[in-house]
Write an enzyme that holds these catalytic residues in place. Structure first.
Site, mmCIF file in Angstrom:
data_model
loop_
_atom_site.group_PDB
_atom_site.id
_atom_site.type_symbol
_atom_site.label_atom_id
_atom_site.label_comp_id
_atom_site.label_asym_id
_atom_site.label_seq_id
_atom_site.Cartn_x
_atom_site.Cartn_y
_atom_site.Cartn_z
ATOM 1 N N HIS A 1 21.457 77.898 8.604
ATOM 2 C CA HIS A 1 20.548 78.380 7.552
ATOM 3 C C HIS A 1 21.320 79.034 6.411
ATOM 4 O O HIS A 1 21.125 78.700 5.233
ATOM 5 C CB HIS A 1 19.564 79.385 8.151
ATOM 6 C CG HIS A 1 18.682 80.055 7.140
ATOM 7 N ND1 HIS A 1 17.454 79.562 6.769
ATOM 8 C CD2 HIS A 1 18.870 81.175 6.395
ATOM 9 C CE1 HIS A 1 16.914 80.333 5.849
ATOM 10 N NE2 HIS A 1 17.754 81.334 5.606
ATOM 11 N N GLU A 2 22.215 79.969 6.757
ATOM 12 C CA GLU A 2 22.957 80.686 5.720
ATOM 13 C C GLU A 2 23.898 79.759 4.962
ATOM 14 O O GLU A 2 24.084 79.899 3.748
ATOM 15 C CB GLU A 2 23.737 81.858 6.336
ATOM 16 C CG GLU A 2 22.873 82.930 6.981
ATOM 17 C CD GLU A 2 21.874 83.544 6.016
ATOM 18 O OE1 GLU A 2 22.113 83.532 4.792
ATOM 19 O OE2 GLU A 2 20.835 84.044 6.484
ATOM 20 N N HIS B 1 22.306 78.040 2.040
ATOM 21 C CA HIS B 1 22.329 78.787 0.777
ATOM 22 C C HIS B 1 23.673 78.595 0.071
ATOM 23 O O HIS B 1 23.730 78.412 -1.148
ATOM 24 C CB HIS B 1 22.117 80.280 1.040
ATOM 25 C CG HIS B 1 20.749 80.638 1.510
ATOM 26 N ND1 HIS B 1 19.618 80.383 0.761
ATOM 27 C CD2 HIS B 1 20.321 81.241 2.646
ATOM 28 C CE1 HIS B 1 18.554 80.808 1.428
ATOM 29 N NE2 HIS B 1 18.945 81.331 2.572
ATOM 30 N N HIS C 1 24.051 75.235 -1.541
ATOM 31 C CA HIS C 1 23.225 75.168 -2.750
ATOM 32 C C HIS C 1 23.989 75.723 -3.945
ATOM 33 O O HIS C 1 23.934 75.179 -5.062
ATOM 34 C CB HIS C 1 21.922 75.947 -2.545
ATOM 35 C CG HIS C 1 21.087 76.069 -3.789
ATOM 36 N ND1 HIS C 1 21.020 77.233 -4.521
ATOM 37 C CD2 HIS C 1 20.321 75.166 -4.443
ATOM 38 C CE1 HIS C 1 20.230 77.036 -5.568
ATOM 39 N NE2 HIS C 1 19.795 75.798 -5.538
#
Length: 400
Positions: free
Chosen positions: A386-387, A390, A393
């Site tokens: 999940h991290e 980021h 991105h």
């Protein structure tokens, strides 16, 4: 930032440039979208208010920031004696030996008047995970769950003060709530849309959840409480012949390699381990990764600091942009200042110089024992995926 996004002069100049056809036609699509985003941010920051209301907005913004920092500080404070709990030593016998030893080494033991030995426990994520999953005594599970979920009074006070000031801030600029203010230019648009989505999701998931709840109740033979869930699910897995722990297969290096393969398949980007320069990292456990595109060009850097340690603030899992991507060759120089650009994150493209993004990924996973490989639980793997989403991105969007 609270000073910049409430600077009337900057706002007026931005509006002047955007509303001037001769100037705005020189913008690229990216530059126009960035300018539009800044303008919306300015206007959400009460730039149109009277002087008195504008000053109030700035004070509330600063207060919210300070209460947010206070909340994070309170989360990392050591527990006081009244926040620790006493767990019977023999109740740790159901835990894996390595987990029981880890908990004992971090705790103090003492005898009660009843002659039994108890462990004075700080209910952190590690201890809670194993006790809630493996301890057969429901009373101990409840004790650990309640202590683990209880926030410190300092953290609660900071959180409540921050929420009140957020509402006051929203009212100051004419919004019904802070949620309305923050969602206006997001995909969700409004709190009512968020609530509608969540209610729809709950309705859709209700049959499945009802079946799971009934199954857990049947396994226990009585009503199920929050501190029962992990224990009952684990028992069901064992009774159904589930696979053993996956931890031996998820070393940190293997997980990063898997992430790199996923990113290369999806985006043509891979992660490569890099050796940090002297003084570049803040702790020997920090790992430096380079994001590389299909042409072998550097897209940015990711620093991974994923294991807990006493000197590290407890922030859970988070992604921070240490340095955003932007063009730098047209910066306005200020006499006596040092831009501090790092040569390893500055590239030249089409005669222009750009600063590449630098991202920090922070987690709070239990540290491996000395000499043992850094193994991750399935939950840890989900968190780091999940991290890292980021982080990638920031690499692909080049917007920090």
């Amino acid at each position: 930032m609270n000073g910049l996004n409430t600077h009337v002069g900057l706002y007026r100049k931005l509006v002047e440039v955007m509303d001037d056809p001769a100037s705005s036609k020189m913008f690229s699509q990216v530059e126009w979208e960035a300018a539009l985003s800044f303008r919306r941010d300015f206007e959400r920051s009460g730039i149109h208010l009277s002087e008195k209301a504008h000053e109030q907005f700035v004070r509330l913004s600063a207060g919210i920031h300070e209460h947010s920092r206070g909340f994070l500080r309170a989360q990392s404070l050591p527990l006081t004696k009244d926040q620790t709990i006493d767990v019977p030593l023999d109740h740790l016998r159901w835990l894996p030996s390595y987990a029981a030893m880890e908990i004992l080494q971090a705790s103090q033991s003492h005898k009660h008047a009843d002659g039994k030995t108890y462990v004075r426990l700080e209910p952190d994520d590690y201890a809670a995970h194993y006790i809630l999953r493996d301890c057969e005594d429901e009373g101990t599970r409840e004790l650990v769950f309640r202590a683990w979920q209880r926030g410190s009074s300092e953290a609660v006070q900071s959180l409540e003060a921050m929420l009140k000031q957020r509402l006051d801030l929203a009212h100051t600029v004419g919004y019904e709530s802070f949620g309305h203010m923050m969602l206006e230019d997001k995909m969700a648009k409004s709190p009512s849309h968020v609530n509608e989505f969540l209610r729809g999701l709950a309705t859709h998931a209700s049959p499945r959840w009802t079946a799971v709840a009934q199954s857990l109740k049947a396994t226990k033979g009585s009503d199920v409480y929050p501190w029962d869930r992990e224990h009952l699910v684990s028992r069901q897995h064992i009774e159904s012949g589930a696979l053993p722990s996956l931890m031996p297969y998820f070393s940190l290096g293997r997980v990063i390699l898997g992430l790199s393969r996923v990113f290369k398949s999806l985006y043509g980007v891979e992660l490569r381990a890099a050796i940090p320069q002297p003084g570049e990292i803040w702790h020997p456990e920090v790992r430096k990764l380079e994001a590389i595109d299909e042409q072998g060009q550097l897209l940015g850097l990711v620093y991974c600091d994923v294991f807990a340690r006493p000197s590290k603030s407890h922030v859970g899992a988070a992604h921070f942009t240490s340095r955003c991507a932007r063009r730098i060759d047209d910066d306005i120089s200020v006499s006596g200042s040092d831009a501090g650009y790092s040569s390893q994150t500055v590239v030249e493209r089409d005669g222009k110089k750009f600063q590449l993004p630098v991202v920090v990924l922070i987690c709070d996973f239990p540290a491996p024992s000395e000499g043992a490989p850094p193994l991750l639980t399935w939950s840890n793997v989900e968190t780091i995926f999940h991290e890292m989403g980021h982080a990638i991105h920031s690499m692909l969007g080049q917007n920090g």
